[in-house]
Design a protein around this motif. Structure first.
Motif, PDB file in Angstrom:
ATOM      1  N   TRP A   1      -5.850   0.301  -5.645  1.00 43.67           N
ATOM      2  CA  TRP A   1      -5.712  -0.846  -4.739  1.00 43.67           C
ATOM      3  C   TRP A   1      -6.652  -1.880  -4.824  1.00 43.67           C
ATOM      4  O   TRP A   1      -7.898  -1.838  -5.104  1.00 43.67           O
ATOM      5  CB  TRP A   1      -5.901   0.112  -3.469  1.00 43.67           C
ATOM      6  CG  TRP A   1      -4.486   0.713  -3.021  1.00 43.67           C
ATOM      7  CD1 TRP A   1      -3.643   0.230  -2.138  1.00 43.67           C
ATOM      8  CD2 TRP A   1      -4.574   2.115  -3.113  1.00 43.67           C
ATOM      9  NE1 TRP A   1      -2.918   1.253  -1.943  1.00 43.67           N
ATOM     10  CE2 TRP A   1      -3.520   2.472  -2.525  1.00 43.67           C
ATOM     11  CE3 TRP A   1      -5.327   2.973  -3.633  1.00 43.67           C
ATOM     12  CZ2 TRP A   1      -2.782   3.723  -2.471  1.00 43.67           C
ATOM     13  CZ3 TRP A   1      -4.925   4.393  -3.689  1.00 43.67           C
ATOM     14  CH2 TRP A   1      -3.694   4.840  -2.978  1.00 43.67           C
TER      15      TRP A   1
ATOM     16  N   VAL B   1      -7.758  -5.155  -2.732  1.00 43.60           N
ATOM     17  CA  VAL B   1      -7.547  -5.699  -1.257  1.00 43.60           C
ATOM     18  C   VAL B   1      -8.207  -7.129  -1.340  1.00 43.60           C
ATOM     19  O   VAL B   1      -9.248  -7.355  -1.611  1.00 43.60           O
ATOM     20  CB  VAL B   1      -8.164  -4.802  -0.257  1.00 43.60           C
ATOM     21  CG1 VAL B   1      -8.031  -5.410   1.009  1.00 43.60           C
ATOM     22  CG2 VAL B   1      -7.551  -3.461  -0.484  1.00 43.60           C
TER      23      VAL B   1
ATOM     24  N   ALA C   1       0.861  -1.336   0.026  1.00 46.94           N
ATOM     25  CA  ALA C   1      -0.252  -0.137   0.091  1.00 46.94           C
ATOM     26  C   ALA C   1       1.064   1.147   0.008  1.00 46.94           C
ATOM     27  O   ALA C   1       0.834   2.004  -0.883  1.00 46.94           O
ATOM     28  CB  ALA C   1      -1.066  -0.103   1.306  1.00 46.94           C
TER      29      ALA C   1
ATOM     30  N   ASN D   1      -3.690   1.911   5.510  1.00 50.54           N
ATOM     31  CA  ASN D   1      -4.815   2.502   4.572  1.00 50.54           C
ATOM     32  C   ASN D   1      -4.784   4.067   4.433  1.00 50.54           C
ATOM     33  O   ASN D   1      -5.368   4.775   3.783  1.00 50.54           O
ATOM     34  CB  ASN D   1      -6.199   2.119   4.977  1.00 50.54           C
ATOM     35  CG  ASN D   1      -6.669   2.224   6.215  1.00 50.54           C
ATOM     36  OD1 ASN D   1      -6.061   3.070   6.995  1.00 50.54           O
ATOM     37  ND2 ASN D   1      -7.843   1.733   6.768  1.00 50.54           N
TER      38      ASN D   1
ATOM     39  N   PHE E   1      -3.405  -3.806   4.259  1.00 50.22           N
ATOM     40  CA  PHE E   1      -4.013  -2.717   3.775  1.00 50.22           C
ATOM     41  C   PHE E   1      -4.546  -1.844   5.133  1.00 50.22           C
ATOM     42  O   PHE E   1      -4.439  -0.569   5.289  1.00 50.22           O
ATOM     43  CB  PHE E   1      -5.305  -2.836   2.870  1.00 50.22           C
ATOM     44  CG  PHE E   1      -5.757  -1.420   2.263  1.00 50.22           C
ATOM     45  CD1 PHE E   1      -5.201  -0.998   1.484  1.00 50.22           C
ATOM     46  CD2 PHE E   1      -7.215  -1.294   2.513  1.00 50.22           C
ATOM     47  CE1 PHE E   1      -5.689   0.291   0.820  1.00 50.22           C
ATOM     48  CE2 PHE E   1      -7.465  -0.049   2.391  1.00 50.22           C
ATOM     49  CZ  PHE E   1      -6.704   0.895   1.443  1.00 50.22           C
TER      50      PHE E   1
ATOM     51  N   VAL F   1      -3.748   6.318   1.413  1.00 49.06           N
ATOM     52  CA  VAL F   1      -4.783   6.583   0.020  1.00 49.06           C
ATOM     53  C   VAL F   1      -4.780   8.159   0.256  1.00 49.06           C
ATOM     54  O   VAL F   1      -5.150   8.763  -0.999  1.00 49.06           O
ATOM     55  CB  VAL F   1      -5.977   6.060   0.486  1.00 49.06           C
ATOM     56  CG1 VAL F   1      -7.174   6.416  -0.653  1.00 49.06           C
ATOM     57  CG2 VAL F   1      -5.978   4.327   0.358  1.00 49.06           C
TER      58      VAL F   1
END
Length: 133
Positions: free
Chosen positions: A127, A129, A84, A112, A108, A115
């Motif tokens: 992405w 997941v 990520a 996260n 993730f 992002v």
């Protein structure tokens, strides 16, 4: 000595063995089915970052890797969630490429927050997941 033919034959046998998982329509969706969909739809100019979880193993088993410039994967101490964040670095370093970050749900979750940085800088990252649980 490395026997390329033996490796190619082994991968062919494995692909035949997992074919039913790649095409299964069962719910929940099998992660191998997601990889098959990626395999069938990924554009040529995409670079993939792979997390160190099952998604990396599944990707290596199932996909054909043509160039070292297409894929970045961590190994060694297995930094879960690497993909990520690495995708942002790769996107900044390779502005000519689209980036696909393939990560697991746990990896993730650890990163996260990246992002928002990618959105702020307008980076072309997708992405995916996978939840193989």
């Amino acid at each position: 000595m490395l026997n390329i033919e033996l490796l190619q034959n082994g991968k062919k046998v494995l692909k035949e063995r997992i074919e039913s998982e790649c095409t299964s329509t069962e719910v929940p969706i099998n992660p191998r089915r997601v990889l098959r969909a990626l395999e069938n739809t990924m554009p040529e100019n995409i670079t993939v970052t792979l997390d160190t979880s099952w998604c990396r193993v599944g990707f290596i088993q199932q996909m054909d890797i043509h160039s070292i410039e297409e894929n970045y994967m961590a190994s060694g101490i297995l930094p879960i969630g690497w993909s990520a964040t690495a995708s942002v670095g790769v996107a900044l370093a390779r502005p000519d490429r689209k980036i696909l970050a393939l990560t697991g749900d746990g990896g993730f979750l650890l990163n996260n927050n990246i992002v928002s940085s990618a959105v702020e800088h307008g980076l072309p990252i997708i992405w995916v997941v996978l939840n193989n649980g």
